[in-house]
Design a protein around this motif. Sequence first.
Motif, short mmCIF file in Angstrom:
data_model
loop_
_atom_site.label_atom_id
_atom_site.label_comp_id
_atom_site.label_asym_id
_atom_site.label_seq_id
_atom_site.Cartn_x
_atom_site.Cartn_y
_atom_site.Cartn_z
N TYR A 231 -60.15 37.77 19.57
CA TYR A 231 -59.89 36.33 19.43
C TYR A 231 -58.44 36.08 19.84
O TYR A 231 -57.53 36.81 19.43
N LYS A 232 -58.21 35.02 20.63
CA LYS A 232 -56.86 34.66 21.04
C LYS A 232 -56.61 33.17 20.85
O LYS A 232 -57.50 32.35 21.12
N VAL A 233 -55.42 32.84 20.40
CA VAL A 233 -54.96 31.46 20.43
C VAL A 233 -54.60 31.15 21.88
O VAL A 233 -53.84 31.90 22.50
N LEU A 234 -55.16 30.08 22.42
CA LEU A 234 -54.95 29.74 23.82
C LEU A 234 -53.97 28.57 23.97
O LEU A 234 -53.73 27.82 23.02
N ASP A 235 -53.44 28.41 25.17
CA ASP A 235 -52.58 27.26 25.48
C ASP A 235 -52.85 26.84 26.93
O ASP A 235 -53.79 27.32 27.56
N CYS A 236 -52.00 25.97 27.44
CA CYS A 236 -52.25 25.40 28.77
C CYS A 236 -52.20 26.45 29.89
O CYS A 236 -52.76 26.23 30.97
N SER A 237 -51.58 27.59 29.64
CA SER A 237 -51.54 28.65 30.65
C SER A 237 -52.92 29.27 30.85
O SER A 237 -53.15 29.97 31.85
N ASN A 238 -53.84 29.03 29.91
CA ASN A 238 -55.20 29.59 29.98
C ASN A 238 -56.22 28.62 30.58
O ASN A 238 -57.41 28.95 30.65
N ILE A 239 -55.77 27.46 31.01
CA ILE A 239 -56.72 26.41 31.41
C ILE A 239 -57.63 26.84 32.55
O ILE A 239 -58.83 26.54 32.55
#
Length: 304
Positions: free
Chosen positions: A163-171
């Motif tokens: 499980y990972k917390v995502l941000d805009c770099s993962n879009i």
Amino acid sequence: MDMEFKKFSITDGAKFQSYANLRPVYLSERQFVNQYIWQDYYDTHYYCNDTFLMCVTGEKKGFFPMMPLCKEEDIPMVFSMVKEHWNKVLNKPLNMYLIDQTFLEAIKTIPGFEEEFKVVDDRDSYDYIYDAEKLKTLSGKTYHKKKNHVNSFTKKYEGHYEYKVLDCSNIKEIEDFHDKWLENRDYEDKHNSIRSEEDGIHNIFRNCGYFNTRMGGVYVDGKLQAYSIGSYAPDIKCAFIHIEKANINIPGLYNYINQQFLVHSFPDAQIVNREDDLGQEGLRKAKLSYKPIRFETKYHIYQK
């Protein structure tokens, strides 16, 4: 009073939320990301002044207002202002949608309201409200099957998932997974809304940095196989889950992302709003299976 309506810009989020915070509102429509996803489907515009902000739908067919966002003590005054504009400026009856219980009780105090308006309870629009702690822990007999699904997933894929917390770099990878998910998904579309929802979701992807959202994902063997996007209303300690997608060929993955997203992204949430079911039978069954603690009832009113 003249009202000029305009479409939402991606920079309108902070302004919109400042009005949503004027009183406790639990409707999913109080979150800017919800309005932005659906604005093309509902042809949404908005008007605001120093006292209230109001969304309206159906611009091409004639404006239909949603519940104005304002202070509780201002509700009767704001409603009267809107009614006067619709009746005297637009020369139309006032039909207002997606009203919560507090707003309805306030306008019922206006003399003559019950003789002038018909109130309709709209079950298909109800938001599902859950106890956040119960969805995080899945404890007790009520959630026994859900917990078994989670345990089955973690056991089968032990050492292969993360499980990972995502941000805009993962879009980019979120968008790629989402498109694959859509290709393989068999769904009911009672209101012909799926395509518009997809357009709205892709708008969120393209403008990620403008939205105050939280994101999480599950990777299996290094590939994204589930993701969720939500937002938080600290004034009511409520997490709003706007988007949740998982590979349906991986049993228990939906249950796992549902739980872990709350654990990692909404530690302070006391309640969770997982939005409505739009009257879709499969979606209704799935939402009910998580045992909501209540529904956030929504009403429509029609001027006779």
